[in-house]
Design a protein around this motif. Sequence first.
Motif, short mmCIF file in Angstrom:
data_model
loop_
_atom_site.label_atom_id
_atom_site.label_comp_id
_atom_site.label_asym_id
_atom_site.label_seq_id
_atom_site.Cartn_x
_atom_site.Cartn_y
_atom_site.Cartn_z
N GLU A 87 24.85 8.11 10.67
CA GLU A 87 25.92 7.63 9.79
C GLU A 87 26.50 6.30 10.23
O GLU A 87 26.86 5.47 9.40
CB GLU A 87 27.03 8.67 9.73
N ASN A 88 26.58 6.06 11.56
CA ASN A 88 27.25 4.87 12.06
C ASN A 88 26.34 3.86 12.74
O ASN A 88 26.71 2.70 12.86
CB ASN A 88 28.33 5.28 13.08
N MET A 89 25.17 4.30 13.22
CA MET A 89 24.35 3.45 14.07
C MET A 89 22.90 3.38 13.60
O MET A 89 22.42 4.27 12.91
CB MET A 89 24.35 4.00 15.50
N VAL A 90 22.23 2.31 14.05
CA VAL A 90 20.79 2.16 13.88
C VAL A 90 20.22 1.87 15.26
O VAL A 90 20.70 0.97 15.96
CB VAL A 90 20.44 1.01 12.90
N HIS A 91 19.20 2.64 15.67
CA HIS A 91 18.56 2.48 16.98
C HIS A 91 17.12 2.03 16.77
O HIS A 91 16.39 2.65 16.01
CB HIS A 91 18.55 3.80 17.75
N VAL A 92 16.73 0.98 17.47
CA VAL A 92 15.34 0.50 17.44
C VAL A 92 14.79 0.67 18.85
O VAL A 92 15.37 0.17 19.82
CB VAL A 92 15.26 -0.97 17.01
N LEU A 93 13.67 1.39 18.96
CA LEU A 93 13.00 1.58 20.24
C LEU A 93 11.62 0.94 20.17
O LEU A 93 10.89 1.14 19.20
CB LEU A 93 12.83 3.06 20.56
N ALA A 94 11.28 0.15 21.18
CA ALA A 94 9.97 -0.50 21.22
C ALA A 94 9.41 -0.39 22.63
O ALA A 94 10.13 -0.60 23.60
CB ALA A 94 10.09 -1.96 20.81
N THR A 150 20.60 -1.21 19.78
CA THR A 150 21.47 -0.38 18.95
C THR A 150 22.42 -1.27 18.16
O THR A 150 22.99 -2.21 18.72
CB THR A 150 22.29 0.58 19.85
N PHE A 151 22.57 -0.97 16.87
CA PHE A 151 23.46 -1.72 15.99
C PHE A 151 24.44 -0.76 15.31
O PHE A 151 24.11 0.38 15.05
CB PHE A 151 22.67 -2.40 14.85
N ARG A 152 25.63 -1.30 14.95
CA ARG A 152 26.54 -0.59 14.06
C ARG A 152 26.22 -1.00 12.64
O ARG A 152 25.87 -2.15 12.38
CB ARG A 152 28.01 -0.97 14.35
N ARG A 153 26.34 -0.08 11.71
CA ARG A 153 26.12 -0.40 10.30
C ARG A 153 27.22 -1.34 9.81
O ARG A 153 28.36 -1.22 10.21
CB ARG A 153 26.15 0.86 9.46
N CYS A 154 26.85 -2.27 8.92
CA CYS A 154 27.81 -3.25 8.40
C CYS A 154 27.18 -4.04 7.26
O CYS A 154 26.04 -3.81 6.89
CB CYS A 154 28.24 -4.17 9.54
N SER A 155 27.92 -5.04 6.75
CA SER A 155 27.38 -5.85 5.66
C SER A 155 27.28 -7.33 6.03
O SER A 155 27.07 -8.16 5.17
CB SER A 155 28.24 -5.69 4.42
#
Length: 165
Positions: A87-94, A150-155
Motif C-alpha cells: 500500500e505504501n512502498m515499492v521494493h526493487v531487488l536486483a 525502496t520507494f514511497r508511493r507518490c505522484s
Amino acid sequence: MVGIRKRKDFFEDFGSELFDNLEEMIEALLEEMGDSVPFVYGFSIIHRPGEDPELREFGNVPEYPQQEENFFPSETKEPLIDIFENENMVHVLAEFPEIEKEDILLHATGQHLEIKVLGLSEYTEDVDLPVRVDPKSAKASYKNGVLEVTFRRCSEESPVEIEIN
C-alpha cells in the motif's frame, strides 16, 4: 514356530497396478507429440598438451556462424530483477554478484529506475515501476550481491540520484 510372520515386500504390489498401462501411456504421449524430432546440443573440449583447447559443437539444432567472440558467453550477465509493492512502498531487488557497490549508479523518476553498472562489463537497465513513486524517498542498499531500492508511493516526477549505503 509361533509368532513368525512373513513380511510382505512393499514393491510386490507397487509395480503391478502402477505400471500395467505404462506402455500404452507412452505410446499415447508419443502420438500426441506427432512427428517432432527431439533436439540434441552440446560441445566437447579437446585439450592436447602444448596446444590451445579446441571446442567442437555437436547436435541437430540449426547451426549459427561460429565466431569465437559469440561462442563464449559475454562477461555481462543480466541481473534477476524483482519488484514488490504494498500500500505504501515499492521494493526493487536486483542481483549483481561479483559487482562492487561503487560500480553501481542509480537514477529514478516517478515511474522508472535506471540501474547502471560501470567497470569492465558495463550494463544498463531501465526498470518500469508499477506505480508512481517519490524518487526523493528512495533508500538503496547493497549487500552480498543484492541491490535493494525502496520507494514511497507518490505522484512526483523529477529525476533524483540515489546514494547506496
